[in-house]
Design a protein around this motif. Structure first.
Motif, PDB file in Angstrom:
ATOM      1  N   ARG A  52     -45.940  25.047  86.554  1.00 22.92           N
ATOM      2  CA  ARG A  52     -44.850  24.332  87.227  1.00 22.92           C
ATOM      3  C   ARG A  52     -43.635  24.249  86.319  1.00 22.92           C
ATOM      4  O   ARG A  52     -43.747  23.941  85.137  1.00 22.92           O
ATOM      5  CB  ARG A  52     -45.312  22.943  87.669  1.00 22.92           C
ATOM      6  CG  ARG A  52     -46.515  23.064  88.569  1.00 22.92           C
ATOM      7  CD  ARG A  52     -46.975  21.811  89.234  1.00 22.92           C
ATOM      8  NE  ARG A  52     -48.105  22.155  90.104  1.00 22.92           N
ATOM      9  CZ  ARG A  52     -48.463  21.489  91.179  1.00 22.92           C
ATOM     10  NH1 ARG A  52     -47.792  20.402  91.536  1.00 22.92           N
ATOM     11  NH2 ARG A  52     -49.487  21.881  91.912  1.00 22.92           N
ATOM     12  N   ASP A  80     -48.777  14.482  91.927  1.00 23.23           N
ATOM     13  CA  ASP A  80     -49.101  15.892  91.734  1.00 23.23           C
ATOM     14  C   ASP A  80     -49.596  16.431  93.064  1.00 23.23           C
ATOM     15  O   ASP A  80     -50.718  16.123  93.499  1.00 23.23           O
ATOM     16  CB  ASP A  80     -50.172  16.080  90.654  1.00 23.23           C
ATOM     17  CG  ASP A  80     -49.626  15.851  89.255  1.00 23.23           C
ATOM     18  OD1 ASP A  80     -48.663  16.551  88.885  1.00 23.23           O
ATOM     19  OD2 ASP A  80     -50.150  14.972  88.541  1.00 23.23           O
ATOM     20  N   GLY A  81     -48.745  17.195  93.743  1.00 22.12           N
ATOM     21  CA  GLY A  81     -49.122  17.800  95.013  1.00 22.12           C
ATOM     22  C   GLY A  81     -49.515  19.247  94.822  1.00 22.12           C
ATOM     23  O   GLY A  81     -49.651  19.746  93.704  1.00 22.12           O
ATOM     24  N   ARG A  82     -49.690  19.957  95.939  1.00 20.77           N
ATOM     25  CA  ARG A  82     -50.097  21.362  95.849  1.00 20.77           C
ATOM     26  C   ARG A  82     -49.007  22.239  95.247  1.00 20.77           C
ATOM     27  O   ARG A  82     -49.309  23.223  94.558  1.00 20.77           O
ATOM     28  CB  ARG A  82     -50.468  21.880  97.238  1.00 20.77           C
ATOM     29  CG  ARG A  82     -51.796  21.340  97.767  1.00 20.77           C
ATOM     30  CD  ARG A  82     -52.129  21.912  99.116  1.00 20.77           C
ATOM     31  NE  ARG A  82     -51.134  21.526 100.123  1.00 20.77           N
ATOM     32  CZ  ARG A  82     -51.147  21.941 101.382  1.00 20.77           C
ATOM     33  NH1 ARG A  82     -52.095  22.786 101.790  1.00 20.77           N
ATOM     34  NH2 ARG A  82     -50.229  21.536 102.239  1.00 20.77           N
ATOM     35  N   SER A  83     -47.737  21.882  95.495  1.00 16.57           N
ATOM     36  CA  SER A  83     -46.625  22.717  95.015  1.00 16.57           C
ATOM     37  C   SER A  83     -45.683  21.983  94.070  1.00 16.57           C
ATOM     38  O   SER A  83     -44.995  22.619  93.283  1.00 16.57           O
ATOM     39  CB  SER A  83     -45.812  23.237  96.203  1.00 16.57           C
ATOM     40  OG  SER A  83     -46.608  24.001  97.081  1.00 16.57           O
ATOM     41  N   TYR A  84     -45.628  20.650  94.173  1.00 15.10           N
ATOM     42  CA  TYR A  84     -44.658  19.879  93.402  1.00 15.10           C
ATOM     43  C   TYR A  84     -45.353  18.779  92.605  1.00 15.10           C
ATOM     44  O   TYR A  84     -46.360  18.215  93.042  1.00 15.10           O
ATOM     45  CB  TYR A  84     -43.616  19.232  94.325  1.00 15.10           C
ATOM     46  CG  TYR A  84     -42.630  20.195  94.924  1.00 15.10           C
ATOM     47  CD1 TYR A  84     -41.423  20.473  94.280  1.00 15.10           C
ATOM     48  CD2 TYR A  84     -42.887  20.822  96.137  1.00 15.10           C
ATOM     49  CE1 TYR A  84     -40.514  21.351  94.833  1.00 15.10           C
ATOM     50  CE2 TYR A  84     -41.982  21.711  96.690  1.00 15.10           C
ATOM     51  CZ  TYR A  84     -40.795  21.973  96.027  1.00 15.10           C
ATOM     52  OH  TYR A  84     -39.899  22.858  96.573  1.00 15.10           O
ATOM     53  N   SER A  85     -44.761  18.483  91.452  1.00 15.31           N
ATOM     54  CA  SER A  85     -45.141  17.312  90.662  1.00 15.31           C
ATOM     55  C   SER A  85     -43.886  16.495  90.391  1.00 15.31           C
ATOM     56  O   SER A  85     -42.815  17.065  90.146  1.00 15.31           O
ATOM     57  CB  SER A  85     -45.772  17.717  89.329  1.00 15.31           C
ATOM     58  OG  SER A  85     -47.017  18.351  89.514  1.00 15.31           O
ATOM     59  N   HIS A 106     -41.991  22.431  90.136  1.00 19.83           N
ATOM     60  CA  HIS A 106     -42.360  23.223  91.304  1.00 19.83           C
ATOM     61  C   HIS A 106     -43.104  24.486  90.869  1.00 19.83           C
ATOM     62  O   HIS A 106     -42.710  25.137  89.894  1.00 19.83           O
ATOM     63  CB  HIS A 106     -41.088  23.596  92.080  1.00 19.83           C
ATOM     64  CG  HIS A 106     -41.314  24.399  93.317  1.00 19.83           C
ATOM     65  ND1 HIS A 106     -40.414  25.349  93.747  1.00 19.83           N
ATOM     66  CD2 HIS A 106     -42.323  24.395  94.224  1.00 19.83           C
ATOM     67  CE1 HIS A 106     -40.857  25.888  94.872  1.00 19.83           C
ATOM     68  NE2 HIS A 106     -42.016  25.330  95.176  1.00 19.83           N
ATOM     69  N   GLU A 109     -42.521  30.143  93.825  1.00 26.24           N
ATOM     70  CA  GLU A 109     -42.885  30.725  95.115  1.00 26.24           C
ATOM     71  C   GLU A 109     -41.909  31.849  95.458  1.00 26.24           C
ATOM     72  O   GLU A 109     -40.762  31.835  95.026  1.00 26.24           O
ATOM     73  CB  GLU A 109     -42.822  29.664  96.225  1.00 26.24           C
ATOM     74  CG  GLU A 109     -43.751  28.495  96.057  1.00 26.24           C
ATOM     75  CD  GLU A 109     -43.639  27.517  97.216  1.00 26.24           C
ATOM     76  OE1 GLU A 109     -43.296  27.954  98.336  1.00 26.24           O
ATOM     77  OE2 GLU A 109     -43.880  26.318  96.989  1.00 26.24           O
TER      78      GLU A 109
END
Length: 268
Positions: A52, A80-85, A106, A109
């Protein structure tokens, strides 16, 4: 003491979410805002997985820092998500909060690549002399091309690069944050109106669009947006030397009435 940029951004890790800066200065001045912002980003990044990269930060300068004392940085791991912290960082000296910051990271992607703004036509850094402008930056080369506004006494368009190699993408982003607070777009306010006193930042935001090397030349180009109520606001962009739009900047600062200071670009 004149540390190189990687040394200036080094941190001591005290606990998982608690850090302390290492380098201090004996200069009789307050702590440079870009320095504490870059160090806060470095602390936040140390708590995020390596896949990230920072995509934005928003910081508030709350109290004058002391360049002669270390700064304690507490990181709050908000999400802390799947794509963003998301991280919050609180910077403290003498038991007083001097700066706080929210940063987003991020996962890279694929996606459409478009930039609305292009590198302005400007003299290349190799064709300019080393700048003699005194700044708070350490370990950074500066070269000042002709300015966009007639009669500007303070630069708003500047080439900069780290004198030392920067080891990874996170350090590059921290170095970009470090330089992003140095100059002001308020120098381009119509009528030749420049800062009336020391430049005091209120808040500062950086959006990281693309990864670039800050140990090569980058151009920072700033312009005013508004002055009212004793405050001024400007925006700006940072480009790589080959025209890649790396980052956007927005900052609000004090802009109070009074005789403007004479700047380094004033006629001799």
């Amino acid at each position: 003491m004149n540390p190189e940029l990687p040394e200036l951004l080094e941190l001591e890790r005290i606990e998982d979410n608690l850090f302390r800066t290492i380098v201090v200065s004996d200069e009789p001045a307050g702590l440079y805002g870009g320095q504490v912002a870059a160090q806060a980003l470095r602390a936040a990044a140390a708590t995020v997985s390596g896949d990230r990269h920072p995509n934005s930060l928003h910081g508030y300068f709350l109290s004058r820092g002391d360049a002669g004392r270390r700064v304690l940085l507490t990181v709050h791991r908000d999400r802390d998500g799947r794509s963003y912290s998301n991280r919050r960082v609180i910077a403290v000296q003498h038991g007083v909060v001097i700066f706080n910051m929210v940063a987003s990271f991020h996962v890279t992607e694929p996606g459409q690549d478009y930039q609305a703004h292009q590198l302005p036509e400007v003299t290349a850094p190799e064709d300019l002399p080393d700048s003699e402008i005194a700044t708070r930056l350490r370990g950074v080369d500066i070269r000042v091309p002709p300015q966009p506004g007639p009669g500007q006494q303070w630069p708003s368009r500047v080439w900069m690069r780290s004198k030392s190699r920067l080891a990874d993408d996170i350090l590059q982003a921290c170095a970009l944050t470090y330089i992003s607070d140095m100059f002001s777009g308020m120098a381009r306010v119509p009528g030749g109106r420049g800062p009336a006193g020391p430049l005091t930042s209120i808040d500062h935001a950086v959006w990281f669009f693309r990864k670039i090397a800050v140990d090569d030349w980058v151009l920072m180009d700033l312009e005013p947006e508004s002055t009212a109520g004793g405050r001024g606001m400007y925006t700006g962009r940072i480009f790589s030397r080959d025209g890649v739009l790396a980052a956007g900047i927005a900052q609000e600062s004090l802009f109070r009435p009074g005789p403007p200071r004479t700047g380094p670009l004033a006629p001799g």
